[in-house]
Structure formats: structure tokens, C-alpha cells
Design a protein around this motif. Structure first.
Motif, PDB file in Angstrom:
ATOM      1  N   LYS A 201     -14.667 -42.515  -3.844  1.00  0.00           N
ATOM      2  CA  LYS A 201     -14.691 -43.247  -2.573  1.00  0.00           C
ATOM      3  C   LYS A 201     -15.911 -42.861  -1.750  1.00  0.00           C
ATOM      4  N   GLN A 202     -16.225 -41.566  -1.740  1.00  0.00           N
ATOM      5  CA  GLN A 202     -17.348 -41.100  -0.935  1.00  0.00           C
ATOM      6  C   GLN A 202     -18.675 -41.602  -1.488  1.00  0.00           C
ATOM      7  N   LEU A 203     -18.749 -41.750  -2.808  1.00  0.00           N
ATOM      8  CA  LEU A 203     -19.971 -42.268  -3.420  1.00  0.00           C
ATOM      9  C   LEU A 203     -20.282 -43.675  -2.902  1.00  0.00           C
ATOM     10  N   LEU A 204     -19.250 -44.486  -2.730  1.00  0.00           N
ATOM     11  CA  LEU A 204     -19.437 -45.839  -2.190  1.00  0.00           C
ATOM     12  C   LEU A 204     -19.973 -45.792  -0.772  1.00  0.00           C
ATOM     13  N   ILE A 205     -19.473 -44.843   0.024  1.00  0.00           N
ATOM     14  CA  ILE A 205     -19.926 -44.714   1.417  1.00  0.00           C
ATOM     15  C   ILE A 205     -21.385 -44.246   1.453  1.00  0.00           C
ATOM     16  N   TYR A 206     -21.726 -43.275   0.613  1.00  0.00           N
ATOM     17  CA  TYR A 206     -23.131 -42.838   0.517  1.00  0.00           C
ATOM     18  C   TYR A 206     -24.039 -44.036   0.242  1.00  0.00           C
ATOM     19  N   GLN A 207     -23.646 -44.855  -0.739  1.00  0.00           N
ATOM     20  CA  GLN A 207     -24.481 -45.988  -1.145  1.00  0.00           C
ATOM     21  C   GLN A 207     -24.590 -47.019  -0.033  1.00  0.00           C
ATOM     22  N   ALA A 208     -23.491 -47.263   0.673  1.00  0.00           N
ATOM     23  CA  ALA A 208     -23.506 -48.256   1.745  1.00  0.00           C
ATOM     24  C   ALA A 208     -24.408 -47.832   2.893  1.00  0.00           C
ATOM     25  N   LEU A 209     -24.541 -46.522   3.098  1.00  0.00           N
ATOM     26  CA  LEU A 209     -25.358 -46.001   4.193  1.00  0.00           C
ATOM     27  C   LEU A 209     -26.787 -45.666   3.755  1.00  0.00           C
ATOM     28  N   ASP A 210     -27.088 -45.905   2.474  1.00  0.00           N
ATOM     29  CA  ASP A 210     -28.400 -45.551   1.920  1.00  0.00           C
ATOM     30  C   ASP A 210     -28.708 -44.073   2.107  1.00  0.00           C
ATOM     31  N   PHE A 211     -27.673 -43.227   2.042  1.00  0.00           N
ATOM     32  CA  PHE A 211     -27.845 -41.771   2.132  1.00  0.00           C
ATOM     33  C   PHE A 211     -28.231 -41.227   0.762  1.00  0.00           C
ATOM     34  N   ASP A 212     -29.027 -40.157   0.756  1.00  0.00           N
ATOM     35  CA  ASP A 212     -29.279 -39.443  -0.501  1.00  0.00           C
ATOM     36  C   ASP A 212     -27.956 -38.882  -1.014  1.00  0.00           C
ATOM     37  N   ILE A 213     -27.712 -39.090  -2.289  1.00  0.00           N
ATOM     38  CA  ILE A 213     -26.445 -38.647  -2.882  1.00  0.00           C
ATOM     39  C   ILE A 213     -26.616 -37.240  -3.446  1.00  0.00           C
ATOM     40  N   PRO A 214     -25.778 -36.291  -3.029  1.00  0.00           N
ATOM     41  CA  PRO A 214     -25.893 -34.928  -3.561  1.00  0.00           C
ATOM     42  C   PRO A 214     -25.406 -34.866  -5.010  1.00  0.00           C
ATOM     43  N   ARG A 215     -25.713 -33.767  -5.669  1.00  0.00           N
ATOM     44  CA  ARG A 215     -25.148 -33.516  -6.999  1.00  0.00           C
ATOM     45  C   ARG A 215     -23.725 -32.996  -6.809  1.00  0.00           C
ATOM     46  N   PHE A 216     -22.832 -33.425  -7.685  1.00  0.00           N
ATOM     47  CA  PHE A 216     -21.428 -33.023  -7.581  1.00  0.00           C
ATOM     48  C   PHE A 216     -21.034 -32.147  -8.762  1.00  0.00           C
ATOM     49  N   ALA A 217     -20.249 -31.133  -8.465  1.00  0.00           N
ATOM     50  CA  ALA A 217     -19.673 -30.277  -9.507  1.00  0.00           C
ATOM     51  C   ALA A 217     -18.238 -29.981  -9.108  1.00  0.00           C
ATOM     52  N   HIS A 218     -17.308 -30.457  -9.909  1.00  0.00           N
ATOM     53  CA  HIS A 218     -15.883 -30.272  -9.609  1.00  0.00           C
ATOM     54  C   HIS A 218     -15.303 -29.186 -10.515  1.00  0.00           C
TER      55      HIS A 218
END
Length: 450
Positions: A201-218
Motif C-alpha cells: 500500500k505504501q509503495l502506491l503512495i510513494y509512486q503517487a507522490l513521486d517520492f524516492d522509494i527506499p529499499r525495503f528489507a522485511h
């Protein structure tokens, strides 16, 4: 690679638990390894459940672990105006909308049954205050390139439109995290695998805001020794509990590091080695399992290799002792610390050094004293004739053997008859070593006090 910035972002609704402590440690190590920064953010927008007590416990827990953050603590609740600003921006861009729909029975039932419910907004206006929902695209693959699990994919059809502002204008967790991570320049989000569904869900928000997407490690979760998800029934889960049990912070860091991360067959890993070696590639995909025996082993190692002076300062705390009794402990800890798995055990193991006669005797020691009163009296007289200059391990050992031989006694029986009244217990370290530490006068005083 840009300068690495990681963060630990706990919700202050409870104490710092072992899973959160490991997450903080992994973020700290990753930042340190890359010469980056590690930030602390308190996610306290849930004002009903957040408490100052929990905030204090989180900060104290990190302090005890010696996991230090850079800069000032960021409190999410102080950034609500910024969250509202970004939510309104999404509305203006047509990527979010005001929703006046009440929670329907259908949605509540679907949630309770764990089913997917796709929101269909039908109300345009109402007397009730609206929420703001983010529009989830229709039938779009959302792909997360996770540094631990690899590429993970879900279709947007499985997601409902996301509430990003509640009706009271406070942000939801899923939304606030995106804004706060972006504004803080977070480059790497390292968190528990239970957050993976939020990441889509957060990835969609990042993309909608044209924010740089961090690297994720779960990071996979921690399970109890029985293989089930960690809970209170598994014993201590709060970092504060481990501190009270007598676990050293060094041992805890080493233990948390090895919960899901490995470096060959290395078990004892110093902070310097951990910073040098830590990487995300060495985190396993399976849940880590608690092993209290391993924690005890590590704690014993670090206690055994700690200076007697540092141990004494920790176990005494605010308590005061005479210089003579401190001297007994400083010498006696050399052997006693090898036997302790917990700091809290040490004072009990060492209590015979600081007790005044008559000592509290264990049941076994009491029986030995009762059966050997004449021998103890004889030993007190015999030892009183040894000069102070000869009160050392070699001379005492030879004299006790001579005493046993001349009175037709077994040497082991003589040692028992000394150990019981001098220490009060039968499982203390070597009695001759203890007698040398206590000195002639104190040993005779204890023998005569029986």
C-alpha cells in the motif's frame, strides 16, 4: 550509493519488546556498517493507546542496549499538519478523495472473516466528517523488491482504497510513515515481515507522490522455543525484563544479532565485528527461534570476560560495603563469575564473602557442621598456629594434609568440615582459595562462631 539513513519507528503502546529491539539493532548496524545515520521516530499518532511510560521504556531500552540514535527524536504526533498537507495534495492530484460513507456491516463482517472488501463510495456529502481515502488502482501488479525475500508481488484487486486521514484529521499509520520517511531522507526501511502487506500500500503512495522509494528489507519474525509466534506466555519479551534478569547488554546485542543473522559459524561476535560484517544478505528467510540456553551461554561468556571491578559496580548498585568486604568480592569474583549465567546470580553466589558470622547455612552445610563439631573446633585451633606469613595456598594445602594424616581423617572430610562453617554452602569454589582470600583471622572467626 547515497548516504545510508535508517530508522527505528516504534509505536509507544507498550514496552520495547525483543522483536523491536532486534529491529533497532539491525537498523543501527546497517547504518554503522555504511557510515550512515540511524534515526529514532516515535509513532504516537494513536493518542488513546500511546503513553509516556512506553516512550520512556523505549528510550531506556535502547540506552541499555547501547544502540544510540543520531539527532533528536522525532515525534510523529508533532507532524500532523505536514501529514494533512500531503493528504490534501493527493486529493488535489485526484489520487485521493473525501469519503463520507459509514463503515457498513458488510465491510465489518468481511474484515472479521479475513476477506477482501473493495470499497465503493456512494455518498457524496453528509453531515458526518469525512475520511480521506487513497485511490488504489484497478488490477495493477504491485511489486516489492525486498532485500530478504526477493521480489514479492500482489495485485491491487486485493486491496481496498486506503484511509490516509481519519475523520478527526489525524493520519493513519500507513500514510504517516511514507511522509515521515520521505522527509527524513530514509534510504532503507528494515522492519518485521508483518509489515510486508503495508509495504504494498505504501509503495502506491510513494509512486503517487513521486517520492524516492527506499529499499525495503522485511525481517522474519521471532518465534518462541515451541516454534509458535512470540508472546507473553514464552516468558520475558520486554528488553527491560532481560535487564532485570541480569543479562548484560553486550550479551543481549550478540544474542539479538544471531537471531536470524549469521556469519559463518561465529557465535561470539564483538560490536566491532558486527559493524564490520553486518549485511542484509545474511538474514535468513525463516523465523528465528528463541533459545534461552544460548542466551545464558552468551551471558556467561561476557560475564566471565568482564573485569571484577565492573561486575562489582553493577551488582552492588546503590548498596555499600566496607573496603574489606569489597576486597573479598574483588578477589572472589575471579572464580565465581565463571559459574554465573546471570548477574543476579552473582550476589547470591558471593554472599558468603560479605556475611558476618554466624553464617546462614544451607541444609547440607548444617548437617555437616552438626556431625563434625569436634573436628571444626580442632581445625580452628590448628589453623590459629599458622603464621600470617604462611597463609597461602601451597602452605595451607600441605598443612591440612598433615592435619588429616595425624588425626587419621580423610582430606576430603577435612575440606568439608572447613567449607561448611566458612562458606555456609557446599558448592562454593575451592575452599583453600576462599580461605586465602578471607585471611586467617576471618576464617578462624567463622570456625569459632559455630
Amino acid at each position: 550509493m547515497l548516504d545510508i539513513v535508517t530508522r527505528f519507528a516504534p509505536s509507544p503502546t507498550g514496552f520495547l519488546h525483543i522483536g523491536g529491539a532486534r529491529t533497532a539493532l539491525f537498523n543501527w548496524l546497517y547504518a554503522k556498517h555504511h557510515g550512515g545515520r540511524f534515526l529514532l521516530r516515535i509513532e504516537d499518532t494513536d493518542r488513546k493507546r500511546s503513553t509516556q511510560e512506553a516512550i520512556d521504556a523505549i528510550i531506556e531500552g535502547l540506552k541499555w542496549l547501547d544502540v544510540s540514535y543520531d539527532g533528536e527524536i522525532v515525534y510523529q504526533s508533532k507532524r500532523i499538519e505536514r501529514h494533512k498537507e500531503v493528504a490534501n495534495l493527493l486529493v488535489e492530484k485526484g489520487r485521493a478523495y473525501h469519503c463520507y460513507c459509514p463503515e457498513t456491516e458488510r465491510k465489518i463482517k468481511a474484515r472479521e472473516e479475513g476477506k477482501i472488501y473493495k470499497h465503493k463510495c456512494t455518498s457524496v456529502t453528509s453531515d458526518v466528517r469525512p475520511v480521506v481515502r487513497f485511490k488504489v488502482p484497478d488490477s495493477e501488479d504491485i511489486i516489492v523488491d525486498d532485500k530478504i525475500y526477493g521480489q514479492v508481488k500482489v495485485n491491487s484487486e486485493q486491496l481496498d482504497d486506503i484511509v490516509i486521514l481519519r475523520s478527526d484529521n489525524t493520519p493513519t499509520y500507513i500514510f504517516a510513515v511514507v511522509v515521515d520517511d520521505h522527509d527524513a531522507g530514509i534510504t532503507d526501511v528494515i522492519r518485521g515481515s508483518d509489515h510486508l502487506t503495508n509495504t504494498f500500500k505504501q509503495l502506491l503512495i510513494y509512486q503517487a507522490l513521486d517520492f524516492d522509494i527506499p529499499r525495503f528489507a522485511h525481517v522474519p519474525l521471532i518465534h518462541g522455543e515451541d516454534g509458535n509466534k512470540l508472546s507473553k506466555r514464552h516468558g520475558a519479551t520486554s528488553v527491560c525484563d532481560y535487564e532485570k534478569m541480569g543479562i548484560l547488554s553486550k550479551a543481549m546485542r550478540n544474542y539479538l544479532l544471531r537471531l536470524g543473522w549469521s556469519h559463518g559459524n561465529d557465535e561470539i561476535i564483538s560490536d566491532e565485528q558486527a559493524i564490520e560484517w553486518f549485511n542484509l544478505e545474511s538474514i535468513g528467510r525463516s523465523p528465528a527461534q528463541l533459545d534461552f540456553k544460548k542466551l545464558e551461554h552468551l551471558n556467561n561468556h561476557y560475564i566471565s570476560n568482564m573485569s571484577n571491578e565492573d561486575i562489582l559496580a553493577l551488582i552492588l548498585g546503590e548498596n555499600t560495603l566496607t573496603d574489606k568486604k569489597k576486597g573479598y568480592l574483588l578477589q572472589g569474583l575471579t572464580e565465581l563469575k565463571k559459574r554465573a549465567n546471570y548477574l543476579t546470580e552473582l550476589l547470591d553466589l558471593a554472599k558468603f564473602y560479605i556475611q558476618d558470622p554466624p553464617l546462614d547455612l544451607s541444609e547440607e552445610a548444617r548437617q555437616i557442621v552438626k556431625s563434625n563439631l569436634n573436628i571444626i573446633k580442632l581445625l580452628a585451633s590448628f589453623l590459629s598456629k599458622i603464621g600470617d606469613e604462611n597463609w597461602n595456598k601451597v602452605f595451607l594445602s600441605s598443612q591440612i594434609k598433615e592435619c588429616a594424616k595425624s588425626h587419621d581423617m580423610k582430606v576430603s572430610g577435612v575440606y568439608h568440615s572447613l567449607r561448611a562453617p566458612i562458606t555456609g554452602v557446599m558448592d562454593a569454589p575451592g575452599i583453600i582459595d576462599i580461605m586465602v582470600i578471607l585471611g586467617k583471622d576471618e576464617c578462624i572467626r567463622r570456625l569459632q562462631a559455630i
